[in-house]
Design an enzyme around this catalytic site. Structure first.
Site, PDB file in Angstrom:
ATOM      1  N   PHE A 172      27.335  -0.746 -35.362  1.00 46.22           N
ATOM      2  CA  PHE A 172      27.200   0.166 -36.492  1.00 46.22           C
ATOM      3  C   PHE A 172      26.707   1.506 -35.952  1.00 46.22           C
ATOM      4  O   PHE A 172      25.611   1.597 -35.400  1.00 46.22           O
ATOM      5  CB  PHE A 172      26.215  -0.361 -37.537  1.00 46.22           C
ATOM      6  CG  PHE A 172      26.192   0.466 -38.807  1.00 46.22           C
ATOM      7  CD1 PHE A 172      26.961   0.092 -39.898  1.00 46.22           C
ATOM      8  CD2 PHE A 172      25.437   1.616 -38.895  1.00 46.22           C
ATOM      9  CE1 PHE A 172      26.968   0.849 -41.062  1.00 46.22           C
ATOM     10  CE2 PHE A 172      25.431   2.387 -40.044  1.00 46.22           C
ATOM     11  CZ  PHE A 172      26.201   2.005 -41.135  1.00 46.22           C
ATOM     12  N   ASP A 257      23.364   4.515 -28.227  1.00 47.01           N
ATOM     13  CA  ASP A 257      23.027   4.802 -29.622  1.00 47.01           C
ATOM     14  C   ASP A 257      21.639   4.214 -29.900  1.00 47.01           C
ATOM     15  O   ASP A 257      21.481   3.020 -30.134  1.00 47.01           O
ATOM     16  CB  ASP A 257      24.070   4.181 -30.549  1.00 47.01           C
ATOM     17  CG  ASP A 257      23.792   4.441 -32.022  1.00 47.01           C
ATOM     18  OD1 ASP A 257      22.653   4.842 -32.361  1.00 47.01           O
ATOM     19  OD2 ASP A 257      24.689   4.221 -32.852  1.00 47.01           O
ATOM     20  N   LYS A 287      16.793   8.736 -37.500  1.00 49.08           N
ATOM     21  CA  LYS A 287      15.926   7.874 -38.297  1.00 49.08           C
ATOM     22  C   LYS A 287      14.444   8.190 -38.135  1.00 49.08           C
ATOM     23  O   LYS A 287      13.904   9.064 -38.794  1.00 49.08           O
ATOM     24  CB  LYS A 287      16.223   6.398 -38.008  1.00 49.08           C
ATOM     25  CG  LYS A 287      17.571   5.922 -38.557  1.00 49.08           C
ATOM     26  CD  LYS A 287      17.697   4.420 -38.467  1.00 49.08           C
ATOM     27  CE  LYS A 287      19.078   3.922 -38.912  1.00 49.08           C
ATOM     28  NZ  LYS A 287      19.374   4.150 -40.322  1.00 49.08           N
TER      29      LYS A 287
END
Length: 485
Positions: A172, A257, A287
C-alpha cells in the site's frame, strides 16, 4: 498627496490590532452546538456509506476529545487508541510542543508561501531529516504520503530514463493514480482503471522474483515497505540488503516507503535502520512527521537523483506543490522531530513493543484461534487462524463462507465496545488485527491492552458465546449487503 504605501501600512496595522483585540473565533462552541448533527451532516454532504459502516459495527460513539494515546466519546468514556489515525499520532494527540510551535508561527506573522523566496523552516526541517539518513543529501517536501510517492515515481523516471515501476503484492503506497498503480489490493483499484502503465507486481520477500523482474533493465525504481502495513508482514533478515544489491546490479533505484514505518514506529527512527548497511536511494516519509496537525510528506533522496530533475534554472519549478513547504507544516515537522528526540520516544516504542509482543506471543501459545504475533516496536500484528476443535471450526467456517476475514471483527468490536480499545483489521480479507498506537504508551496502557485482548480472545474460545452471537449478526449484515468472498 497621500503616500499609498503609508496608507496601506496604516490599514494593515489597524486590522492587525483589531484582530488581536477582537473576541476569538469560537470553533469549539460551533462544534458543540452542532454535535448532534455529526452523522447527519456526513450522510448528507460527505460519505454516507462510511456513516452506515460505523453505525452497523457500533462505532458511532462520537469522539469529542483526544490527548496523548486517549480518546473520549460524547458520554465522557475514555478509550485507548491503537489506531492513531493510521499512524499519524506517533507522539500522541495534541502534543503541547507541536501546538505551541504552530501558535508561534501564527503569532509571528511569518511571510508564508511567498513562492518567489525560500523558507527557513523548510531548510531546518530538511537538515533534521538528513541527519537521520546521512547517506542521502536532498529533500523534497509534499503534502502527504501519496503525493510524496508520486514525486518519487517522477524522480525515478527522470533520473534513470526508464519507464518501469516495481512493487510488491499486498503493498500500500497511496490512492492517487501513480501510487494506486502500485497498490497490492485489487479492491482499491476496481473501477478506476486504466492505471499507470509499466507498473508491475512481484511477491514480497522474494529476491529471486525481484532479480527476474529487474533483469530486463527497464525498471526505474523498486518501491517497498520495509514492513508491510497490510498484514504487518516482516521480511527475512537478509531481504532488504539483497534488494539493495540487486537494484545496484541492474541500475534500478531502491525506494523505501517509510510513510507508516518511519519516525520511530518500529523502535528505530527508520525501519531500515534495523538492517545493517541498508541505504536506499530514496526514503519516503509522512504521517507521523505532521505531529497530527498539519499534513507533511517528504522524499529524502540522493543528490544525483535530485539534480536529474532540477537540472537547469528554467526547470527549477518543474515539479512542486503549492502548499508543500508552508510554515505551519514545516513547524509541525520540526517540533515533532524535537519531541521524538527529547522525550526518547523511539526508545519507548522499542521497549513497549517488546513487552506487548511477548504478551501476544504467550496468547498464541495458549489460544488455538491465535496463530501468530509479529512486529517491530509498536507496529504489531496479531493473526488469527482456523481452530482445531470441531465446535470452533464449524463456527469459523461459517463466517469464512460468508466473508473471508470476518472473524477479526469478532475481536475488534468487543475490544471497542466492552474494553474501550480502538483497533483495526490489517486489510480486506485479512485475519490480522494491527496495533499502531501512539509511541508514548505507558506500562499502565500496556496492562489495559493486554487484559482487554486476553478477555476477548478467551470469550471467543467459548461457543456459543457473545462473540459468536455477534458473528451471526455480522454474517447476516454481510449477506444482506451482498458482501461475499
Amino acid at each position: 498627496m497621500t503616500d499609498l504605501s503609508t496608507a496601506h501600512s496604516g490599514v494593515s496595522a489597524a486590522q492587525g490590532a483589531h484582530a488581536r483585540d477582537a473576541s476569538p473565533y469560537d470553533l469549539a462552541a460551533m462544534v458543540a452546538a452542532r454535535e448532534d448533527e455529526r452523522f447527519s451532516l456526513h450522510s448528507k454532504y460527505l460519505n454516507e456509506m462510511w456513516v452506515r459502516v460505523l453505525k452497523t459495527i457500533g462505532y458511532d460513539v462520537g469522539f469529542t476529545r483526544g490527548l496523548g494515546p486517549y480518546l473520549w466519546d460524547r458520554k465522557g468514556d475514555r478509550y485507548i487508541d491503537l489506531l492513531s489515525g493510521w499512524g499519524v499520532f506517533a507522539i500522541g494527540r495534541n502534543h503541547p510542543a507541536v501546538r505551541d510551535a504552530l501558535v508561534s508561527v501564527i503569532d509571528g506573522e511569518f511571510a508564508n508561501l511567498v513562492q518567489l523566496d525560500v523558507s527557513t523552516l523548510a531548510g531546518i526541517l530538511a537538515e533534521k531529516l538528513i541527519e537521520r539518513a546521512p547517506y542521502l543529501e536532498k529533500v523534497f517536501f509534499a503534502n502527504s504520503g501519496a503525493e510524496s510517492i508520486e514525486a518519487a515515481i517522477k524522480f525515478a523516471r527522470a533520473a534513470t530514463g526508464r519507464p518501469g515501476i516495481l512493487h510488491c503484492a499486498h503493498s500500500f503506497h497511496g490512492l492517487t493514480y501513480g501510487s494506486l498503480s502500485m497498490n497490492g489490493d485489487e479492491i482499491f483499484k476496481k473501477g478506476f482503471g486504466p492505471l499507470l502503465p509499466n507498473a508491475r507486481e512481484i511477491p514480497f520477500d522474494d529476491l529471486a522474483a525481484l532479480e527476474q523482474a529487474l533483469a530486463g533493465r527497464d525498471v526505474a525504481a523498486f518501491f517497498v515497505e520495509p514492513i508491510q502495513g497490510k498484514g504487518v508482514n516482516i521480511p527475512a533478515d537478509d531481504y532488504l540488503a539483497g534488494v539493495q544489491a540487486l537494484c545496484r546490479k541492474y541500475g534500478t533505484l531502491f525506494v523505501a516507503d517509510e510513510i507508516q514505518t518511519g519516525i520511530g514506529r518500529t523502535g528505530k527512527f527508520f525501519a531500515i535502520d534495523h538492517y545493517a548497511g541498508v541505504e536506499p536511494d530514496m526514503v519516503v516519509v509522512a504521517k507521523a512527521l505532521s505531529g497530527g496537525h498539519v499534513p507533511v510528506g517528504a522524499v529524502l533522496t540522493r543528490k544525483w537523483v535530485f539534480d536529474k530533475v532540477f537540472d537547469r534554472m528554467d526547470r527549477a519549478v518543474v515539479h512542486g506543490s503549492t502548499f508543500s513547504k508552508n510554515d505551519l507544516a514545516m513547524a509541525a515537522g520540526v517540533a515533532t522531530l524535537d519531541v521524538i528526540k527529547n522525550e526518547r520516544i523511539v526508545e519507548n516504542a522499542a521497549a513497549k513493543g517488546e513487552r506487548l509482543l511477548a504478551s501476544f506471543r504467550k496468547m498464541a501459545e495458549g489460544y488455538e484461534l491465535v496463530c501468530d504475533a509479529r512486529g517491530k516496536g509498536l507496529m504489531i500484528g496479531v493473526e488469527f487462524g482456523p481452530p482445531k476443535s470441531l465446535k470452533l471450526k464449524a463456527a469459523w467456517n461459517l463466517l469464512e463462507t460468508v466473508n473471508s476475514g470476518l472473524f477479526c471483527q469478532l475481536i475488534s468490536i468487543p475490544l471497542f465496545r466492552d474494553h474501550k480499545v480502538l483497533t483495526q483489521v490489517a486489510g480486506h480479507g485479512n485475519h490480522t488485527i494491527k496495533l499502531l498506537p501512539p509511541l508514548t504508551l505507558t506500562d499502565a496502557d500496556c496492562d489495559w491492552i493486554e487484559s482487554a485482548f486476553d478477555a476477548v480472545i478467551a470469550d471467543a474460545h467459548d461457543a456459543p458465546s457473545a462473540v459468536w452471537s455477534l458473528g451471526k449478526t455480522l454474517a447476516g449484515h454481510a449477506i444482506k449487503a451482498g458482501i461475499g468472498r
